[in-house]
Design an enzyme around this catalytic site. Structure first.
Site, mmCIF file in Angstrom:
data_model
loop_
_atom_site.group_PDB
_atom_site.id
_atom_site.type_symbol
_atom_site.label_atom_id
_atom_site.label_comp_id
_atom_site.label_asym_id
_atom_site.label_seq_id
_atom_site.Cartn_x
_atom_site.Cartn_y
_atom_site.Cartn_z
ATOM 1 N N ARG A 543 0.826 -1.204 0.000
ATOM 2 C CA ARG A 543 0.000 0.000 0.000
ATOM 3 C C ARG A 543 0.860 1.254 0.000
ATOM 4 O O ARG A 543 1.960 1.271 0.560
ATOM 5 C CB ARG A 543 -0.884 0.043 1.258
ATOM 6 C CG ARG A 543 -1.970 -0.975 1.303
ATOM 7 C CD ARG A 543 -2.830 -0.783 2.544
ATOM 8 N NE ARG A 543 -2.040 -0.812 3.757
ATOM 9 C CZ ARG A 543 -2.381 -0.209 4.895
ATOM 10 N NH1 ARG A 543 -3.501 0.500 4.949
ATOM 11 N NH2 ARG A 543 -1.624 -0.300 5.965
ATOM 12 N N SER A 607 8.303 -5.248 6.456
ATOM 13 C CA SER A 607 8.108 -6.352 7.413
ATOM 14 C C SER A 607 8.880 -7.606 7.010
ATOM 15 O O SER A 607 8.310 -8.660 6.726
ATOM 16 C CB SER A 607 6.616 -6.651 7.562
ATOM 17 O OG SER A 607 5.963 -5.514 8.057
ATOM 18 N N ASP A 661 6.016 -3.747 11.307
ATOM 19 C CA ASP A 661 4.607 -3.532 11.639
ATOM 20 C C ASP A 661 4.348 -3.534 13.145
ATOM 21 O O ASP A 661 3.401 -2.914 13.628
ATOM 22 C CB ASP A 661 3.721 -4.569 10.944
ATOM 23 C CG ASP A 661 4.214 -5.999 11.130
ATOM 24 O OD1 ASP A 661 5.265 -6.186 11.769
ATOM 25 O OD2 ASP A 661 3.559 -6.930 10.615
#
Length: 921
Positions: A543, A607, A661
């Protein structure tokens, strides 16, 4: 020739006229399907009354729990005794059940009489007599030295309660069938027979089950046909039983699984609900019975009353000069002179009219041809009504089972016994036809029982033994996954040791729990403001976000984002291709937002395992999650991103922070709650971070303040320190994973692996014959087929076992109700252990923060994200309780994160910019 033909036609016409005359006279006994469906609806309501806690005491149809929870599955085996007491004679049986692929049942039995003086004597005399006969039988078979399990068919009205796994308490409500033994009513017959055996002292048995003949019938037929879930008796009396969902049985605790309900349906109508259906003949039979006003339905359908109903009709029609030229005989006027056997004989295909003639002559009458025809027709109407009424109540039972299962079309088998069903020439056929007319959406098979009261009691016992053996075997296996308070304290202690090892410069290199510095040295204070870009890369989709942070009165965070996919060829291509693709997507997003050419601070959630050297420098240690882009491992991902931006020459971005994250989750929740100093992810994977004192972070220079440490706690146990907590199933999952020997703690607690642990346990249970009848489907052998989302669905409190079975069917697993309960239990044990282990790890973290600060008590908030934590119905609650139990000096709150990986990266960037600006001032 013509004359004889004319005489035959005349006889036929006379017969038809007589039939019509009887049909008109007995109009109210000839029930239409519409009436039968209405009776079925009424019976359905009576069933519900009997099952309800508040309505049960006044219900006519008592719907008694039998504590029989399972029907045979064909794997039963062993040697059993059975007692069958339901009349003036009783039987003792030895039943041998073999399961060597042949499913054979061998029976030997002996009938013993009960003298009338014992039937009417004391209870002690009766049970001493039974014990003596049992001893005699065991002597003959030379089995007195064995302590065999015994099933007891006791066909009298009883109230049953349960102890432990066996069906052990059976209180006699009232004697029937001529028995009047004193001191037995209101007492437990199991205890009475045990005492009688103890008084003898020459043998011992294990009384496992007490059942009535209806349940015995269902169990006998259930051994031959595993679809059998209804038992029916239509003989001297009538009753039925069926398998009901536990959640509907208010009188018994527990909602899981099914239990056989002894309906005692003979009392249907005792409250007047059938008054418009009952005829004057039914009323007369009732008035002359031993129990007026009771068992009204049974008096309309069972063999004890069928012949008497015919007799009463014949008497009334004779009195009205419609039969026998108005003449009566003393024999016809004698109660019980017209037997149910006579009804069966008269309705035989051959010589039925002649049989009617013979019976009427025996009753002292001089019948004409039309009298014999009329009697034949009366028998037909009475027995057809009996079959039809029986079909109506069965229809209600089938509707209920179909609704319970939520199936569009029900396939079910009814086990049947009783002299009327077996010996009447047309009863069974009429019953079958009527049931199929009334419930056309059910495929019903009727299976005649062989010795339901004897073999059935043995089968209930065999099933109880099988269930107990299997339960013990499963419990032994699952015991290793059930952690005590002491064990969890030990896990907490070991986690603290491993945390210290990871923080220490001396031991960091070999420590599995890496305790990596993140260079995030502050959490949000509410003064952050500005526009920030965030990138969130952690899987096949990523994203790009625009995050607007406002302070003051309009304090809050506004987000816009767009999701982009990463093609497989880019994931497996070169590093340049991957980062060029990412930059292309950023350019597309800026154009989409109307911000082309704008330079903004950027936070990058990356991540993957990294070594962070500063807030904006992160070296990729290794790719995971299917990524294989070359030229990236060992490189700084910020530099790779900046180089790709420069190659494009369209815009410039200030990459301020690279985070994972977990840290993003802590920062997102820290914006809402200033006490948030811990981040936790429990989703596909698992990790945690927290604010550590700088003096303890030996890998980074400086003593003042705090820094967020990314624990990478998934690797806890990689050095073998958790081996005594790991099971064979954890080992199997680890060995077949992509990274054997690595991330062992994560493999015990995270969503990616819990379904696999469950699948391995289910395979083990199935191989050992403890589940799915020992049949392993090909789909169950497929790795990854049991997704963790199924654990959440199966453990949902609002999900009935019906839906659990649907999930299992989706997985290609044909399950019984019992199988569904077992699968649910396995899911519960595996998920509970995961939540407890996670809680033990978290207790170590919060206690360390408290001890770091020298506090007696600590108030702290944990920011949490991850599908397992958020979607599993019980995980969060169990984890919270575990933290509370293991860290009692810490007041820990849990705050669910909203978009830690996107919003969190932007907030870290915002905090970094705030601190940078403050330093410049």
């Amino acid at each position: 020739m013509i004359a004889s033909h004319m005489i035959a036609c005349l006889f036929t016409e006379l017969n038809q006229n007589q039939v019509q005359k009887v049909d008109q006279y007995l109009y109210h006994m000839r029930l239409s399907d519409e009436t039968l469906l209405e009776i079925a609806r009424r019976f359905r309501k009576e069933m519900e009354k009997g099952l309800g806690a508040t309505t049960h005491p006044t219900a006519s149809v008592k719907m008694l729990p039998t504590f029989v929870r399972s029907t045979p599955d064909g794997t039963e085996h062993g040697e059993f005794l059975a007692l069958d007491l339901g009349g003036t004679n009783f039987r003792v049986l030895r039943v041998r059940v073999t399961d060597n692929g042949l499913q054979r049942v061998e029976m030997e039995n002996q009938i013993y009489a009960i003298p009338e003086d014992i039937m009417r004597g004391s209870g002690t005399q009766l049970f001493d007599h039974i014990a003596e006969c049992l001893a005699n039988f065991m002597d003959k078979l030379q089995i007195k030295d064995k302590k065999l399990p015994l099933g007891f068919t006791f066909s009298f009205p009883c109230h049953q309660t349960k102890r432990a796994l066996h069906l052990l308490s059976h209180f006699l409500v009232s004697w029937t069938k001529g028995f009047k033994s004193s001191g037995v009513e209101g007492r437990d017959v199991v205890a009475l027979i045990r005492k009688a055996i103890q008084r003898r002292g020459d043998f011992d048995i294990d009384i496992v089950a007490v059942v009535n003949d209806t349940v015995g019938t269902m169990m006998t037929c259930g051994y031959d046909d595993q679809n059998c879930e209804i038992g029916l008796i239509v003989g001297t009396g009538s009753n039925a039983c069926y398998m009901e969902e536990m959640r509907h049985i208010d009188m018994v605790e527990g909602d899981e699984g099914r239990m056989c309900i002894n309906m005692e349906w003979g009392a249907f109508g005792d409250d007047g609900i059938l008054n418009d259906i009952r005829t004057e003949f039914d009323q007369e039979i009732d008035m002359g019975s031993l129990n007026p006003g009771k068992q009204l339905f049974e008096k309309m359908i069972s063999g004890m009353y069928m012949g008497e109903l015919v007799r009463l009709i014949l008497v009334k029609m004779a009195k009205e000069e419609l039969l026998f030229q108005g003449k009566l005989s003393p024999e016809l006027l004698t109660t019980g002179s017209f037997e149910t056997k006579d009804v069966s004989d008269i309705e035989e295909e051959k010589d039925g009219i002649q049989k009617a003639h013979d019976v009427l002559v025996r009753l002292g009458l001089n019948p004409l041809q039309e009298d014999c025809v009329a009697t034949h027709r009366i028998c037909q109407i009475v027995s057809t009504r009996s079959a039809s009424l029986c079909a109506a109540t069965l229809a209600a039972v089938l509707w209920r089972i179909k609704e319970n299962k939520g199936e569009e079309r029900l396939r079910s088998t009814i086990g049947v016994d009783g002299s009327v069903y077996k010996k009447h020439p047309h009863f069974a056929k009429r019953l079958h036809k009527a049931v199929r007319r009334l419930v056309p959406d059910c495929d019903v098979r009727f299976l005649r029982s062989e010795d339901g009261s004897g073999k059935g009691a043995a089968m209930v016992t065999a099933v109880a033994y099988r269930l107990a053996d299997q339960h013990r075997a499963r419990e032994k296996t699952l015991e290793a996954l059930k952690l005590s308070h002491e064990q969890l304290l030990e896990v907490k202690r070991r986690m603290k040791v491993e945390m210290e090892q990871g923080l220490s410069k001396e031991t960091h290199a070999v420590a599995p729990v890496k305790m990596l510095p993140t260079y995030v040295c502050a959490t949000p204070d509410g003064t952050e403001k500005g526009d920030f870009l965030a990138l969130d890369l952690g899987g096949t989709n990523f994203r790009v976000l625009l995050v607007r942070v406002r302070n003051g009165k309009r304090r809050g965070v506004e987000m816009h984002n767009k999701i982009y996919s990463i093609p497989l060829e880019v994931m497996h291509g070169t590093g340049e291709e991957l980062f060029d693709h990412i930059v292309q997507c950023i350019a597309d997003f800026l154009e989409y937002m109307g911000m082309k050419g704008v330079s903004l601070p950027l936070g990058f959630t990356f991540s993957f395992p990294c070594q962070q050297n500063s807030l904006d420098e992160s070296i990729l240690l290794k790719w995971t999650k299917g990524f294989k882009a070359s030229g990236c491992e060992g490189e700084d991902v910020v530099t790779l991103l900046k180089e790709a931006i420069h190659r494009r020459e369209e815009f410039d971005l200030d990459v301020v922070a690279v985070v994972n994250d977990t840290v993003g989750t802590m920062m997102t929740c820290g914006y809402e709650d200033p006490h948030c100093e811990v981040g936790l992810i429990v989703g596909t994977g698992s990790n945690a971070c927290y604010m550590e004192e700088m003096r303890n972070v030996e890998l980074v220079d400086g003593e003042e303040g705090r820094m967020c440490v990314n624990m990478e706690w998934g690797a806890f146990g990689d050095n073998g320190c958790l081996d005594d907590f790991r099971t064979e199933f954890d080992t199997a999952v680890d060995e077949l994973s992509l990274n054997p020997g690595k991330q062992r703690f994560e493999k015990m607690i995270s969503g990616m692996y819990l379904g696999e642990i469950v699948r391995n346990i289910l395979i083990d249970f199935t191989k050992r014959g403890l589940l799915f009848r020992g049949r392993i489907s090909e789909r169950l052998k497929t790795r990854g087929i049991f997704e963790t989302k199924f654990l959440s669905q199966i453990e949902s409190d609002c999900l009935a076992l019906l839906q659990v079975r649907a999930i299992l069917r989706h997985l290609g697993l044909e399950s019984t109700c019992d199988d569904s309960i077992i699968v649910k239990e396995v899911c519960t044990v595996v998920a509970r252990r995961a939540a407890q282990l996670c809680g033990a790890g978290m207790a170590a973290v919060v206690d360390k923060i408290r001890e770091n600060r020298g506090l007696d008590t600590l108030k702290v908030t944990v920011g949490v994200d991850g599908t397992l934590y958020k979607l599993h119905p019980h995980f969060a609650k169990v984890m919270h309780q575990t933290v509370k139990d293991l860290a009692p000096k810490c007041d820990v709150s849990f705050l669910e994160s909203e978009d830690g990986s996107g919003k969190g990266a932007a907030l870290i960037t915002a905090v970094a910019c705030r601190i940078r600006e403050a330093g410049q001032r």
